[in-house]
Motif scaffolding. Structure first.
Motif, PDB file in Angstrom:
ATOM      1  N   PHE A  94       1.063  -1.430   0.102  1.00  0.00           N
ATOM      2  CA  PHE A  94       0.126   0.147   0.311  1.00  0.00           C
ATOM      3  C   PHE A  94       0.670   1.086  -0.197  1.00  0.00           C
ATOM      4  CE2 PHE A  94      -3.011  -3.085   2.754  1.00  0.00           C
ATOM      5  CZ  PHE A  94      -3.195  -3.273   1.586  1.00  0.00           C
ATOM      6  N   PRO A  99      -5.035   6.654   0.222  1.00  0.00           N
ATOM      7  CA  PRO A  99      -6.267   5.526  -0.217  1.00  0.00           C
ATOM      8  C   PRO A  99      -7.477   5.792  -0.774  1.00  0.00           C
ATOM      9  CG  PRO A  99      -6.078   7.308   2.194  1.00  0.00           C
ATOM     10  CD  PRO A  99      -5.138   7.183   1.084  1.00  0.00           C
ATOM     11  N   GLU A 104      -6.391  -3.078  -3.189  1.00  0.00           N
ATOM     12  CA  GLU A 104      -7.502  -3.123  -1.826  1.00  0.00           C
ATOM     13  C   GLU A 104      -7.754  -4.844  -1.938  1.00  0.00           C
ATOM     14  OE1 GLU A 104     -11.301  -0.648  -2.300  1.00  0.00           O
ATOM     15  OE2 GLU A 104     -10.129   0.156  -3.834  1.00  0.00           O
ATOM     16  N   ASN A 119      -7.099  -1.699   3.163  1.00  0.00           N
ATOM     17  CA  ASN A 119      -6.608  -1.192   2.828  1.00  0.00           C
ATOM     18  C   ASN A 119      -5.491  -0.031   2.908  1.00  0.00           C
ATOM     19  OD1 ASN A 119     -10.200  -0.225   3.515  1.00  0.00           O
ATOM     20  ND2 ASN A 119      -9.990  -0.798   1.676  1.00  0.00           N
ATOM     21  N   PRO A 120      -4.999   0.727   2.504  1.00  0.00           N
ATOM     22  CA  PRO A 120      -3.751   1.198   3.216  1.00  0.00           C
ATOM     23  C   PRO A 120      -4.242   2.167   4.501  1.00  0.00           C
ATOM     24  CG  PRO A 120      -4.488   2.537   0.722  1.00  0.00           C
ATOM     25  CD  PRO A 120      -5.926   0.957   1.533  1.00  0.00           C
ATOM     26  N   ARG A 121      -4.597   2.430   5.092  1.00  0.00           N
ATOM     27  CA  ARG A 121      -5.322   2.995   6.230  1.00  0.00           C
ATOM     28  C   ARG A 121      -5.855   2.121   6.960  1.00  0.00           C
ATOM     29  NH1 ARG A 121      -3.941   8.607   7.008  1.00  0.00           N
ATOM     30  NH2 ARG A 121      -2.738   9.167   4.890  1.00  0.00           N
ATOM     31  N   TRP A 460     -12.015   7.574   4.868  1.00  0.00           N
ATOM     32  CA  TRP A 460     -11.905   7.195   3.847  1.00  0.00           C
ATOM     33  C   TRP A 460     -12.935   7.058   2.328  1.00  0.00           C
ATOM     34  CZ3 TRP A 460      -7.870   9.776   3.570  1.00  0.00           C
ATOM     35  CH2 TRP A 460      -6.615   9.496   5.298  1.00  0.00           C
ATOM     36  N   GLY A 464     -10.729   3.930   0.125  1.00  0.00           N
ATOM     37  CA  GLY A 464     -10.470   4.413   0.905  1.00  0.00           C
ATOM     38  C   GLY A 464     -10.295   3.012   1.918  1.00  0.00           C
TER      39      GLY A 464
END
Length: 1001
Positions: A94, A99, A104, A119-121, A460, A464
């Motif tokens: 990621f 995001p 994903e 997800n990235p966060r 997000w 995100g």
């Protein structure tokens, strides 16, 4: 204090980033990895565990653009973790800074029930096995390319599966079981929040206390024993984090949110998976925090979830029933509101609210549209007549020039309807509840003297992952904290109820909510726009003929198919599809979809007409006593009328004239319009020395957001296309015609002008082979009209805009929108320009010696932006438009209707009498259809189109036992006047929409 504060915050940020965050997780165990890359499109999740998996090494590359890779993760929870908190942690490669715009995944249990998204966060996964237990997880990972980078105007071929690279895009860098240290995680949140809040405080005691508490916490925190001393550090922060706020505070109603574009930098098939991933995570958070509330708009996205991920949908449905999950907006999708027809906007509300009511037993009370590109002045009436109480957006905060003067206000539409409206002063629909966001909300709130607070959509967007557990922790700390607004999870309905009570005398904004940005969306991707326009008209036409065939001939009404086709078209009115701002893949599919929709609607119309007129040789045509403004002429099938005297062509002094008894249009040797004479008054609307029908080609390279934006400076570079090849004029079937060909750059276009007998407008069929790059094609008509305003069709009426630029507000509107026509009038006449597939135009005015005020009307024809689709609009296009002299709003509407829904020639045995007739000056028939509840009742919709008070009579040529006026949702019946002659009599206020429901006998 300044130097000391820098020392404290600098120390805190370094310790936080380098020492505390890495200690959130303690002991870790690597999971065993296997992978199976799909060769094509995604598969049903149930098939995932049965794929052929191969060993996969951590750190290896995976995932070509738009690909799907299934990962199998296996491991064992250590026996020694009894009593500890542990979870899975997976990093697919990621980029935390983008995001929603990259890879994903959705995590499944071995039985393929969804667990949660990655997800990235949001990289954690709950582990359900106990100490010593086995872990087996399946990841359906999507390797969507990163298309939104720091320079979003860079062209890319990654936006279509057909042109994207097959090279792997990501490296899987983490897959483990890990012990989570909740005290360390909580310390991170405590420090983050105080660092952010102190930045927003003025120098003084509160800021000093915050800084002192941070110093004290760091003093007791041992860097070689973060986990062991985190609780002590938190104890030093506790007093300031528990200090209650003052009495006069800004209240923020937080609602969990993830603004998921129905299509944008990904196709619709990927949106289906984004919704499933996000909602699996959000329902998990709802289970973890009893105070958390989440809201999602767009009935289409719920419908996708129901069809493709029923297990996730069941969790959503249960959360809705518990009052924790809010179906927002009451629309099928978050559509554009400028370009869809009036009837399409009605169906956005009708289909959205019916879905919510059927699935959840409730309707949305407000319209939730945070991200559309400007808002039609017709919208307040439609919102209120559909039964909504409020309207929410934030997009106007993106204005380039003018700051909107209110955050909470009443918005007044073209008919005088008003709706309570709120813009969040936080200026985002992806709030994280950071310190600067909180301060901005309180600082910018322009209605603080009247209202107590604002809304914050928290989470997000897109892929995100929505709201995070870190955001939940912030809300817990911000419930009543000194130095910060008071934040709590709250339904938007609760917020608007409180606001309505607080500001019954809120200020009023009249007219459109014009976005001073993204002005080019009315022109980009012409094929998509043409498909939408044609589909809208065919849908209403198909409903009309199918209704007539059902009542007159007993043909079964195709409820299911027409609803499905409406929903397809409504989905494509999403605010990144119809505006032309999605990737090539989206628009390629859209054009093919519109072709299929048109074919299916034509088949419905053909079957209905065959049932109505029978088999025979009599030549018939649709020849209405009234006409629909959003569909085919809704009247009788009768014998075609013969044309009156023919139009003619004549040559004089190098000018070619197309003439009839009403008007004369003269074109010079370059094919430019030098005369436009209304023979009834003798007035020539052309300007000496300023010919019309002038194509102008502009360089078009906006500062950013290529498909969205056109910047004012584009006008400074222009090429007039005044050369013509082989003009040819002739008379055919009583119509005067002129053909003009022009070549320019790598493109060419052909115009065929047609003047029909007795018409006051010249019609144009234009075919363009468009092969330009970063150019904007305009068609200009300088007119001898002293127009103080332009008048443009909007849904169920029209709106006026000044032609002057006295203020920055008018100056910012250098590109504006219409439905199907725009008119420039003065006290002695008017010129209207109608079209079949364009929505953008501009109007300028200047003064010429000897000619007085000149108003130049320009149609926006084609663009050639390169992001996000580098091949935007390359190729062949057809446009139809018409220039009308001396008309009115009503004649312009009739002309536009004829261009978009021409009469049909029908061969049959007998004529058919009109089913519905409407009388009353300026009152138009919009729709005739069975009621949506399939009760057998008949819906008839009309509106007043001229801006006057009107008395109308609606007659139904079929027995009925009762009739009521109803809402746009076909309920809330009210009595109407029915005469002894069975005519329904209505008094219509200017530009009002009225809907009748007939109970057939």
């Amino acid at each position: 204090m300044h130097d000391e504060s820098n020392l404290t915050t600098g120390r805190a940020r370094r310790v936080l980033g380098e020492r505390i965050r890495p200690e959130i997780y303690g002991e870790r165990v690597q999971l065993t990895l296997e992978a199976a890359e799909l060769p094509g499109e995604p598969i049903e999740p149930a098939l995932g565990p049965g794929l052929e998996y191969a060993p996969f090494e951590l750190g290896s590359a995976w995932g070509p653009a738009w690909g799907t890779t299934w990962f199998r993760l296996r491991g064992t929870v250590p026996e020694g973790w009894a009593g500890l908190e542990y979870e899975g942690v997976v990093d697919l490669g990621f980029d935390a800074d983008t995001p929603g715009f990259q890879c994903e995944a959705l995590v499944y249990r071995p039985d393929v029930t969804p667990l949660k998204a990655l997800n990235p966060r949001n990289q954690w996964v709950p582990i359900e096995a106990g100490p010593g237990g086995s872990v087996e997880l399946y990841l359906e990972a999507a390797s969507n390319p990163i298309l939104l980078e720091r320079h979003p105007f860079l062209p890319t071929q990654q936006g279509d599966l057909a042109t994207a690279s097959r090279a792997p895009l990501y490296r899987l860098v983490r897959a483990e079981l890990a012990v989570r240290r909740p005290e360390v995680a909580a310390l991170v949140e405590d420090l983050e929040l105080l660092l952010q809040l102190q930045e927003q405080q003025p120098a003084g005691s509160l800021r000093a206390v915050m800084l002192e508490s941070i110093d004290n916490a760091l003093n007791v925190l041992l860097l070689d024993d973060i986990a062991g001393t985190a609780a002590a550090a938190r104890a030093e922060l506790a007093p300031v984090l528990s200090a209650h706020g003052g009495q006069v505070r800004h209240h923020i109603a937080a609602i969990g949110h993830s603004h998921i574009d129905t299509a944008w930098l990904w196709p619709q098939r990927e949106t289906i998976r984004k919704v499933a991933r996000t909602m699996s995570s959000m329902t998990t958070l709802l289970e973890l925090d009893p105070d958390f509330r989440f809201g999602m708009s767009s009935a289409q996205q719920y419908a996708w979830l129901k069809e493709h991920r029923p297990e996730v949908y069941a969790r959503v449905k249960a959360a809705v029933a518990a009052g924790r999950f809010e179906p927002l907006g009451g629309m099928w999708v978050e559509s554009d509101t400028v370009m869809p027809s009036g009837e399409a906007m009605v169906r956005q509300f009708l289909e959205g609210q019916r879905f919510f009511e059927e699935e959840f037993g409730k309707r949305s009370r407000g319209v939730w549209l945070p991200d559309s590109f400007g808002y039609s002045p017709a919208l307040p009436q439609l919102i209120r007549r559909a039964g909504f109480e409020w309207f929410f957006t934030q997009k106007i905060s993106w204005n380039q020039v003018n700051t909107f003067p209110h955050h909470t206000f009443f918005w007044e539409g073209i008919d005088g309807s008003r709706v309570l409206t709120h813009f969040p002063p936080m200026d985002t629909y992806n709030a994280q509840l950071l310190g600067d966001e909180l301060a901005r909300a309180e600082r910018q709130f322009r209605d603080a003297r009247r209202a107590s607070g604002s809304i914050a959509p928290v989470g997000w967007g897109d892929g995100g992952g929505g709201t995070t557990r870190e955001m939940l922790e912030r809300v817990k700390r911000l419930g009543d904290l000194d130095g910060a607004p008071k934040v709590r999870w709250e339904s938007p309905d609760e917020f608007f109820e409180r606001t309505a009570a607080e500001v019954p005398d809120a200020p009023v904004w009249v007219g459109e909510l014009y976005l001073e940005l993204h002005r080019a969306v009315t022109t980009s991707q012409h094929h998509t726009k043409a498909g939408n326009r044609r589909s809208e008209h065919l849908l209403v036409e198909a409903e009309w003929w199918a209704t007539a065939a059902w009542i007159r001939a007993g043909l079964e009404y195709p409820h299911e198919e027409l609803q499905a086709l409406w929903r397809i078209v409504l989905t494509h009115q999403f605010h990144d599809i119809l505006p032309g701002t999605s990737i090539a893949w989206v628009h390629r599919e859209a054009v093919a979809t519109y072709a299929d929709v048109a074919a299916r609607l034509e088949a419905i119309i053909e079957a209905s007409l065959r049932a109505l007129v029978g088999e025979g040789q009599l030549e018939l045509s649709a020849n209405p006593t009234s006409f629909l403004t959003d569909g085919v002429a809704a009247g009788a099938v009768s014998e075609a009328l013969e044309d009156p005297s023919a139009s003619s062509v004549r040559e004089a002094d190098g000018v070619t004239y197309l003439e009839n008894e009403q008007v004369s249009f003269g074109f010079d040797a370059a094919g430019l319009l030098v005369h436009a004479v209304d023979l009834r008054s003798g007035r020539d609307y052309a300007v000496p020395g300023r010919p019309g029908n002038l194509f102008q080609l502009h360089q078009d390279f906006p500062n950013q957001w290529d498909a969205w934006d056109v910047d004012r400076f584009y006008r400074e570079t222009v090429t007039d296309l005044a050369e013509v090849q082989g003009p040819r004029a002739w008379v055919e079937d009583g119509e005067a015609r002129l053909e003009l060909r022009r070549g320019f750059g790598s493109s060419e276009l052909t115009q065929t002008f047609t003047l029909r007998p007795s018409e006051t407008s010249v019609r144009v069929h234009q075919v363009t082979d468009w092969n330009e790059r970063e150019k904007f094609l305009k068609l200009a008509f300088p007119l001898s009209v002293w127009a103080k305003e332009s008048i443009a069709e909007t849904q169920f009426g029209f709106a006026s805009r000044p032609t002057h630029v006295n203020t920055s507000w008018e100056n910012a509107k250098f590109e504006t929108s219409m439905q199907r026509w725009v008119m420039v009038p003065d006290r002695d006449g008017a010129v209207a320009l109608a079209n079949d597939s364009s929505y953008g135009f501009d109007v300028t005015r200047d003064v010429l010696d000897g000619a007085g005020v000149v108003t130049t009307l320009r149609l926006s024809v084609l663009r050639a932006p390169r992001y996000p689709d580098p091949e935007t609009d390359q190729g062949r296009h057809e446009h139809r438009y018409a220039l009308q002299l001396g008309g009115t709003e009503l004649t312009a509407t009739e002309l536009a209707h004829g261009l978009n829904a021409p009469r049909r020639a029908v061969r049959g045995a007998h004529p058919v009498e009109p089913l519905v007739t409407v009388s009353g000056e300026g009152v138009l028939l919009d729709a005739v259809k069975p009621a949506a509840d399939r009760s057998g009742d008949l819906i008839v919709r009309v509106h007043e189109a001229t801006g006057h008070h009107a008395a109308a009579e609606v007659r139904l040529d079929v027995p009925f036992s009762a009739v009521h006026e109803v809402s746009l949702l076909e309920d809330a019946p009210q009595a109407v006047s029915v005469g002894e002659d069975r005519a329904v009599r209505l008094g219509l206020t200017p530009l009002s929409v009225r809907t009748l429901r007939f109970v057939l006998s």
